[in-house]
Design an enzyme around this catalytic site. Sequence first.
Site, PDB file in Angstrom:
ATOM      1  N   ARG A  77      -5.872   8.508 -42.228  1.00 42.60           N
ATOM      2  CA  ARG A  77      -5.446   9.721 -42.169  1.00 42.60           C
ATOM      3  C   ARG A  77      -3.909  10.059 -41.929  1.00 42.60           C
ATOM      4  NH1 ARG A  77      -5.762  13.587 -37.038  1.00 42.60           N
ATOM      5  NH2 ARG A  77      -5.909  15.659 -37.975  1.00 42.60           N
ATOM      6  N   HIS A  81      -1.257  12.085 -43.725  1.00 39.79           N
ATOM      7  CA  HIS A  81      -0.339  13.021 -43.216  1.00 39.79           C
ATOM      8  C   HIS A  81       1.359  12.740 -43.630  1.00 39.79           C
ATOM      9  CE1 HIS A  81      -2.690  14.888 -39.732  1.00 39.79           C
ATOM     10  NE2 HIS A  81      -3.465  14.935 -40.751  1.00 39.79           N
ATOM     11  N   ASP A  82       1.396  11.443 -43.721  1.00 37.19           N
ATOM     12  CA  ASP A  82       2.754  10.827 -44.329  1.00 37.19           C
ATOM     13  C   ASP A  82       3.061  11.503 -45.753  1.00 37.19           C
ATOM     14  OD1 ASP A  82       5.181   9.532 -44.400  1.00 37.19           O
ATOM     15  OD2 ASP A  82       4.269   7.812 -45.108  1.00 37.19           O
ATOM     16  N   VAL A  85       3.934  15.340 -46.014  1.00 38.63           N
ATOM     17  CA  VAL A  85       5.094  16.180 -45.556  1.00 38.63           C
ATOM     18  C   VAL A  85       6.407  15.198 -46.181  1.00 38.63           C
ATOM     19  CG1 VAL A  85       6.393  16.866 -43.521  1.00 38.63           C
ATOM     20  CG2 VAL A  85       3.697  16.540 -43.554  1.00 38.63           C
ATOM     21  N   GLY A  87       6.649  13.617 -48.932  1.00 32.00           N
ATOM     22  CA  GLY A  87       6.222  12.710 -49.741  1.00 32.00           C
ATOM     23  C   GLY A  87       5.932  11.334 -48.816  1.00 32.00           C
ATOM     24  N   ASP A  89       7.031   8.721 -47.016  1.00 34.62           N
ATOM     25  CA  ASP A  89       8.338   8.196 -47.045  1.00 34.62           C
ATOM     26  C   ASP A  89       8.265   7.622 -45.603  1.00 34.62           C
ATOM     27  OD1 ASP A  89       8.412  10.560 -45.476  1.00 34.62           O
ATOM     28  OD2 ASP A  89      10.279  11.125 -45.962  1.00 34.62           O
ATOM     29  N   ASN A 109      -0.880  16.400 -34.998  1.00 34.86           N
ATOM     30  CA  ASN A 109      -0.799  14.886 -34.736  1.00 34.86           C
ATOM     31  C   ASN A 109      -1.997  14.539 -34.055  1.00 34.86           C
ATOM     32  OD1 ASN A 109      -0.489  15.450 -32.122  1.00 34.86           O
ATOM     33  ND2 ASN A 109       1.526  14.574 -32.044  1.00 34.86           N
ATOM     34  N   HIS A 208     -13.082  11.887 -44.999  1.00 35.80           N
ATOM     35  CA  HIS A 208     -13.959  12.433 -43.954  1.00 35.80           C
ATOM     36  C   HIS A 208     -15.394  11.712 -43.957  1.00 35.80           C
ATOM     37  CE1 HIS A 208     -11.470  16.176 -43.581  1.00 35.80           C
ATOM     38  NE2 HIS A 208     -10.839  15.110 -43.077  1.00 35.80           N
ATOM     39  N   ASP A 259     -19.328  12.137 -39.943  1.00 38.83           N
ATOM     40  CA  ASP A 259     -20.405  11.730 -40.889  1.00 38.83           C
ATOM     41  C   ASP A 259     -21.529  11.128 -40.048  1.00 38.83           C
ATOM     42  OD1 ASP A 259     -22.124  11.341 -43.063  1.00 38.83           O
ATOM     43  OD2 ASP A 259     -21.003   9.704 -43.938  1.00 38.83           O
ATOM     44  N   ASP A 267     -18.676   5.186 -47.170  1.00 37.76           N
ATOM     45  CA  ASP A 267     -19.788   5.355 -48.313  1.00 37.76           C
ATOM     46  C   ASP A 267     -19.694   7.133 -48.669  1.00 37.76           C
ATOM     47  OD1 ASP A 267     -21.052   6.958 -46.088  1.00 37.76           O
ATOM     48  OD2 ASP A 267     -22.524   5.318 -45.831  1.00 37.76           O
TER      49      ASP A 267
HETATM   50  C1  HEM Z   1      -8.632  18.798 -47.307  1.00 39.26           C
HETATM   51  C2  HEM Z   1      -7.812  19.149 -46.524  1.00 39.26           C
HETATM   52  C3  HEM Z   1      -8.016  18.323 -44.999  1.00 39.26           C
HETATM   53  C4  HEM Z   1      -8.213  19.165 -43.777  1.00 39.26           C
HETATM   54  C5  HEM Z   1      -8.159  20.589 -43.386  1.00 39.26           C
HETATM   55  C6  HEM Z   1      -8.353  18.022 -42.882  1.00 39.26           C
HETATM   56  C7  HEM Z   1      -8.506  18.118 -41.502  1.00 39.26           C
HETATM   57  C8  HEM Z   1      -8.760  17.237 -40.721  1.00 39.26           C
HETATM   58  C9  HEM Z   1      -9.274  17.523 -39.283  1.00 39.26           C
HETATM   59  C10 HEM Z   1      -8.832  18.704 -38.682  1.00 39.26           C
HETATM   60  C11 HEM Z   1      -9.581  16.315 -39.032  1.00 39.26           C
HETATM   61  C12 HEM Z   1     -10.092  15.939 -37.540  1.00 39.26           C
HETATM   62  C13 HEM Z   1      -8.611  15.661 -36.756  1.00 39.26           C
HETATM   63  C14 HEM Z   1      -9.166  15.412 -35.013  1.00 39.26           C
HETATM   64  O1  HEM Z   1     -10.008  16.040 -34.559  1.00 39.26           O
HETATM   65  O2  HEM Z   1      -8.745  14.419 -34.347  1.00 39.26           O
HETATM   66  C15 HEM Z   1      -9.610  15.329 -39.885  1.00 39.26           C
HETATM   67  C16 HEM Z   1      -9.692  13.909 -39.637  1.00 39.26           C
HETATM   68  C17 HEM Z   1      -9.682  12.881 -40.636  1.00 39.26           C
HETATM   69  N1  HEM Z   1      -9.180  13.118 -42.022  1.00 39.26           N
HETATM   70 FE1  HEM Z   1      -8.856  14.871 -42.759  1.00 39.26          FE
HETATM   71  N2  HEM Z   1      -8.219  16.559 -43.483  1.00 39.26           N
HETATM   72  C18 HEM Z   1      -8.080  16.780 -44.840  1.00 39.26           C
HETATM   73  C19 HEM Z   1      -7.712  16.148 -45.915  1.00 39.26           C
HETATM   74  C20 HEM Z   1      -8.182  14.742 -45.568  1.00 39.26           C
HETATM   75  C21 HEM Z   1      -7.813  13.691 -46.454  1.00 39.26           C
HETATM   76  C22 HEM Z   1      -7.181  13.985 -47.883  1.00 39.26           C
HETATM   77  C23 HEM Z   1      -7.894  12.396 -45.841  1.00 39.26           C
HETATM   78  C24 HEM Z   1      -7.461  10.930 -46.361  1.00 39.26           C
HETATM   79  C25 HEM Z   1      -7.922  10.604 -47.786  1.00 39.26           C
HETATM   80  C26 HEM Z   1      -8.454  12.698 -44.738  1.00 39.26           C
HETATM   81  C27 HEM Z   1      -8.648  11.640 -43.803  1.00 39.26           C
HETATM   82  C28 HEM Z   1      -9.241  11.928 -42.526  1.00 39.26           C
HETATM   83  C29 HEM Z   1      -9.758  11.092 -41.542  1.00 39.26           C
HETATM   84  C30 HEM Z   1      -9.927   9.537 -42.103  1.00 39.26           C
HETATM   85  C31 HEM Z   1     -10.093  11.698 -40.502  1.00 39.26           C
HETATM   86  C32 HEM Z   1     -10.699  11.118 -39.015  1.00 39.26           C
HETATM   87  C33 HEM Z   1      -9.558  10.550 -38.230  1.00 39.26           C
HETATM   88  C34 HEM Z   1     -10.059  10.059 -36.850  1.00 39.26           C
HETATM   89  O3  HEM Z   1     -11.150   9.361 -37.049  1.00 39.26           O
HETATM   90  O4  HEM Z   1      -9.135   9.980 -35.919  1.00 39.26           O
HETATM   91  N3  HEM Z   1      -8.524  13.776 -44.364  1.00 39.26           N
HETATM   92  N4  HEM Z   1      -9.131  15.821 -41.129  1.00 39.26           N
HETATM   93  C1  LIG Z   2       1.486  14.646 -30.383  1.00 40.52           C
HETATM   94  O1  LIG Z   2       2.291  15.689 -30.013  1.00 40.52           O
HETATM   95  C2  LIG Z   2       2.489  15.913 -28.525  1.00 40.52           C
HETATM   96  C3  LIG Z   2       3.196  17.212 -28.398  1.00 40.52           C
HETATM   97  O2  LIG Z   2       3.104  18.031 -29.222  1.00 40.52           O
HETATM   98  C4  LIG Z   2       2.634  14.643 -27.770  1.00 40.52           C
HETATM   99  O3  LIG Z   2       2.545  15.053 -26.525  1.00 40.52           O
HETATM  100  C5  LIG Z   2       1.786  13.509 -28.252  1.00 40.52           C
HETATM  101  O4  LIG Z   2       2.239  12.469 -27.591  1.00 40.52           O
HETATM  102  C6  LIG Z   2       1.574  13.297 -29.630  1.00 40.52           C
HETATM  103  N1  LIG Z   2       0.735  12.346 -29.996  1.00 40.52           N
HETATM  104  C7  LIG Z   2       1.227  11.314 -30.793  1.00 40.52           C
HETATM  105  C8  LIG Z   2       0.203  10.260 -30.898  1.00 40.52           C
HETATM  106  O5  LIG Z   2       2.402  10.974 -31.179  1.00 40.52           O
END
Ligand code: HEM
Ligand SMILES: *[C@@H]1O[C@H](CO)[C@@H](O)[C@H](O)[C@H]1NC(C)=O
Length: 337
Positions: A77, A81-82, A85, A87, A89, A109, A208, A259, A267
């Site tokens: 993830r 995110h990198d 935003v 690219g 980088d 974040n 996901h 999942d 998977d």
């Molecule tokens: C299509 C648009 C996407 C949206 C709206 C989205 C949104 C989110 C959100 C809201 C979470 C939950 C974060 C949390 O509650 O802590 C999440 C988790 C995650 N996303 Fe996405 N995501 C998207 C695309 C992607 C893509 C492209 C990837 C990577 C290829 C990705 C990988 C992940 C992973 C691995 C997690 C789990 C993170 C964790 O276990 O801490 N997501 N995503």
């Molecule tokens: C995420 O941002 C909040 C402030 O919006 C900050 O308090 C927190 O430490 C940040 N978390 C990480 C992992 O950088």
Amino acid sequence: MKLCHVLTFLGAFLTSFVLGGRGGLVSSLLGEVSSVLGHLLVDNCYQTSCPQAQEIVREITWSHTSKNPALAAKLLRMHFHDCFVRGCDGSILLNSTADNTAEKDAIPNLSLAGFDVIDEIKRKLESECEKTVSCADILALAARDAVSYQFGKSMWDVKTGRKDGKISRDTEALANLPSPLSSFSTLKQGFSSKGLSVRDLVVLSGGHTIGIGHCNLFSNRLYNFTGKGDQDPSLNSTYASFLKTKCPNLAATSQVDMDPGSAQNFDPHYFVGLKQNSGMFQSDAALLTDAEARQYVDLLVDPKVFNAEFAKSMLNMGAILTGNAGEIRRDCRVVNS
Ligand code: HEM
Ligand SMILES: *[C@@H]1O[C@H](CO)[C@@H](O)[C@H](O)[C@H]1NC(C)=O
Ligand SMILES: *[C@@H]1O[C@H](CO)[C@@H](O)[C@H](O)[C@H]1NC(C)=O
Ligand SMILES: *[C@@H]1O[C@H](CO)[C@@H](O)[C@H](O)[C@H]1NC(C)=O
Ligand SMILES: *[C@@H]1O[C@H](CO)[C@@H](O)[C@H](O)[C@H]1NC(C)=O
């Protein structure tokens, strides 16, 4: 300058020339320019400058993932995110400073983690090959390696030669990262603005299949979908009941496996669940609302197709570059002074 970094520099020059010189053609050329830029990444930028680089990234990442399997989702993830935003980088890695709030401190974040692992890799690489391997490349490699750990082999190729950016702004993270409430057209537009297709959108949403989501990001679907105390009618009612046991009310903030039953397995089970109307976020469910996207969902339940397509789409995502000249940071959390 290493060869691949010379190419990156030329790419930046080419971009400003093309964009500057032929304003009217900007939109039609944009696609080509980004694919040109994509090609500036090479198979192994560090082959001669730091031949042990990829090995070091893998060793440290595997060592941490073996103790903490949740790291795979965190780093995957973080790389996403990198890349979305400015690219890919390494801007997600920068700390806020006295006069700037960085991307990592923006609301999306939430739950990003693994920065310490990137730091450890960077320290080791600095001691072996000073100022050679970019933080952006380290993150791209570490994301691949963390996910790959459970297979004992690399699940996709990562090209290298990215440079580290010097700018990281929370407002840009908010503007560029897709919200879990997004509709299909919003997601399509967001991915398209990064040069990614509907196919990439569906395939990469398969990320996901590992990791967690927090209740407050989907509990509206359980308790107040249209503001009338109702449930999202597109959500599987068995799955909704299960989610309600994890998230007892609208304000709950606990975390839930995205999942269930296969939460740490990389998977295609995400797509199986999605087809049963059991995607966690509205942005997951949205993939079923478009005919083209739904076709990909159907294909991706096959593990062979999923692995092959994920590998291709990760190359596409990893090739999102801004073309702005950057640097090789010494410390991934701060720009070089
Ligand atoms: C299509 C648009 C996407 C949206 C709206 C989205 C949104 C989110 C959100 C809201 C979470 C939950 C974060 C949390 O509650 O802590 C999440 C988790 C995650 N996303 Fe996405 N995501 C998207 C695309 C992607 C893509 C492209 C990837 C990577 C290829 C990705 C990988 C992940 C992973 C691995 C997690 C789990 C993170 C964790 O276990 O801490 N997501 N995503
Ligand atoms: C995420 O941002 C909040 C402030 O919006 C900050 O308090 C927190 O430490 C940040 N978390 C990480 C992992 O950088
Ligand atoms: C970056 O921020 C983290 C968390 O706030 C902190 O522990 C670390 O020391 C900071 N690093 C630098 C180089 O500023
Ligand atoms: C449900 O949404 C409506 C409309 O936005 C709001 O007025 C109401 O307070 C919400 N219910 C709860 C329990 O938050
Ligand atoms: C809801 O999910 C269950 C599995 O938990 C599945 O058997 C059922 O077919 C799904 N129903 C719908 C309408 O998708």
